[in-house]
Design an enzyme around this catalytic site. Structure first.
Site, PDB file in Angstrom:
ATOM      1  N   GLU A  99       0.847  -1.210   0.000  1.00  0.00           N
ATOM      2  CA  GLU A  99       0.000   0.000   0.000  1.00  0.00           C
ATOM      3  C   GLU A  99       0.872   1.246   0.000  1.00  0.00           C
ATOM      4  OE1 GLU A  99      -2.651   1.513  -0.326  1.00  0.00           O
ATOM      5  OE2 GLU A  99      -4.401   0.582   0.581  1.00  0.00           O
ATOM      6  N   ASP A 100       0.309   2.335  -0.510  1.00  0.00           N
ATOM      7  CA  ASP A 100       1.027   3.606  -0.462  1.00  0.00           C
ATOM      8  C   ASP A 100       0.914   4.250   0.922  1.00  0.00           C
ATOM      9  OD1 ASP A 100      -1.714   4.095  -0.745  1.00  0.00           O
ATOM     10  OD2 ASP A 100      -1.489   5.571  -2.354  1.00  0.00           O
ATOM     11  N   ASP A 103      -4.406   5.433   6.143  1.00  0.00           N
ATOM     12  CA  ASP A 103      -4.895   6.644   6.803  1.00  0.00           C
ATOM     13  C   ASP A 103      -5.937   6.229   7.840  1.00  0.00           C
ATOM     14  OD1 ASP A 103      -5.427   9.299   7.330  1.00  0.00           O
ATOM     15  OD2 ASP A 103      -6.618   9.634   5.538  1.00  0.00           O
ATOM     16  N   PHE A 152      -1.838  16.174   4.197  1.00  0.00           N
ATOM     17  CA  PHE A 152      -2.132  15.508   2.929  1.00  0.00           C
ATOM     18  C   PHE A 152      -0.864  15.496   2.083  1.00  0.00           C
ATOM     19  CE2 PHE A 152      -3.738  14.747  -1.284  1.00  0.00           C
ATOM     20  CZ  PHE A 152      -4.644  13.735  -1.041  1.00  0.00           C
ATOM     21  N   ARG A 165       1.743  12.078  -8.881  1.00  0.00           N
ATOM     22  CA  ARG A 165       2.243  10.743  -8.520  1.00  0.00           C
ATOM     23  C   ARG A 165       3.719  10.595  -8.895  1.00  0.00           C
ATOM     24  NH1 ARG A 165      -2.254   7.533  -7.322  1.00  0.00           N
ATOM     25  NH2 ARG A 165      -4.140   7.962  -8.496  1.00  0.00           N
TER      26      ARG A 165
HETATM   27  P1  IMP Z   1      -7.807   4.941   4.205  1.00  0.00           P
HETATM   28  O1  IMP Z   1      -8.893   4.020   3.749  1.00  0.00           O
HETATM   29  O2  IMP Z   1      -8.359   6.144   4.916  1.00  0.00           O
HETATM   30  O3  IMP Z   1      -6.737   4.260   5.014  1.00  0.00           O
HETATM   31  O4  IMP Z   1      -7.158   5.580   2.928  1.00  0.00           O
HETATM   32  C1  IMP Z   1      -6.304   4.928   2.103  1.00  0.00           C
HETATM   33  C2  IMP Z   1      -6.242   5.601   0.764  1.00  0.00           C
HETATM   34  O5  IMP Z   1      -6.587   6.995   0.794  1.00  0.00           O
HETATM   35  C3  IMP Z   1      -4.804   5.547   0.280  1.00  0.00           C
HETATM   36  O6  IMP Z   1      -4.528   4.328  -0.391  1.00  0.00           O
HETATM   37  C4  IMP Z   1      -4.735   6.772  -0.612  1.00  0.00           C
HETATM   38  O7  IMP Z   1      -5.180   6.447  -1.903  1.00  0.00           O
HETATM   39  C5  IMP Z   1      -5.697   7.767   0.023  1.00  0.00           C
HETATM   40  N1  IMP Z   1      -4.986   8.725   0.889  1.00  0.00           N
HETATM   41  C6  IMP Z   1      -5.061   8.818   2.237  1.00  0.00           C
HETATM   42  N2  IMP Z   1      -4.277   9.825   2.696  1.00  0.00           N
HETATM   43  C7  IMP Z   1      -3.673  10.351   1.612  1.00  0.00           C
HETATM   44  C8  IMP Z   1      -2.717  11.438   1.432  1.00  0.00           C
HETATM   45  O8  IMP Z   1      -2.241  12.101   2.365  1.00  0.00           O
HETATM   46  N3  IMP Z   1      -2.349  11.675   0.144  1.00  0.00           N
HETATM   47  C9  IMP Z   1      -2.815  10.967  -0.922  1.00  0.00           C
HETATM   48  N4  IMP Z   1      -3.696   9.966  -0.796  1.00  0.00           N
HETATM   49  C10 IMP Z   1      -4.130   9.661   0.461  1.00  0.00           C
END
Ligand code: IMP
Length: 177
Positions: A99-100, A103, A152, A165
């Protein structure tokens, strides 16, 4: 970057490279003699996965999964669907989700539940970034590149409205003066 917003560097490219190499070495040790499949989450994990895989000295497989989260560009809703599925079954394999960023953890929770229903031998998680401030779902993270504050971030695979990206570092948008 030409014609675009300006960014402050949060994690420089050399720091990323050093950490990704360390993670790859650790994964190489942990998965010796196992059938490792890296499952990258499109599109954000592409850069990280490409670099990480080159630091894993095993005969691994690589596959990708497309996910779409309902909600706005910067807020996860937790309602996720698969837009592109894996090309090969993962039953009996050792799956490492790449995963990148984690959050809220909602996307990852959905992904792990989906993969576990396919009866792999194991499912673990490698994420480049973890933003613990927004945790809604506690998901065990086995390999974490960097823990970051609640900003962010973009670059090294991460986007803002599908752009940036390709930045070689992780940055934050500089507020307009
Ligand atoms: P989660 O479901 O809230 O954990 O979010 C995961 C996804 O939200 C990541 O795989 C990203 O695609 C996007 N995301 C969350 N925070 C960021 C950020 O700071 N920058 C860019 N994408 C984010």
């Amino acid at each position: 970057m030409e014609g675009a917003e300006r960014f402050d560097v949060m994690i420089p490219r050399d720091t990323i490279a050093t950490r990704v190499a360390e993670m790859g070495a650790q994964i190489t040790r942990d998965y010796a003699d196992r059938e490792l499949v890296l499952v990258g989450v499109l599109k954000g994990a592409v850069m990280f996965m490409a670099d990480l895989a080159r630091h894993i000295d095993l005969a691994l497989r690589m596959d990708f999964l497309g996910l779409s989260s309902y909600g706005d560009a910067t807020q996860s809703s937790g309602v996720v669907r698969i837009t592109q599925d894996l090309s090969h079954p993962v039953g009996g394999k050792d799956v490492l989700v790449v995963e990148d960023i984690v959050d809220t953890g909602l996307t990852l929770r959905f992904l792990i539940d989906t993969l576990e229903s396919r009866q792999p031998r194991s499912v673990k998680v490698a994420t480049l970034l973890h933003k613990p401030a927004n945790t809604v779902q506690q998901v065990p993270l086995d390999y974490v590149g960097f823990t970051v504050e609640d900003r962010f971030v973009v670059g090294y695979g991460l986007d803002f409205e599908q752009r940036y990206r390709n930045l070689p570092y992780v940055g934050v948008l500089r507020p307009k003066p």
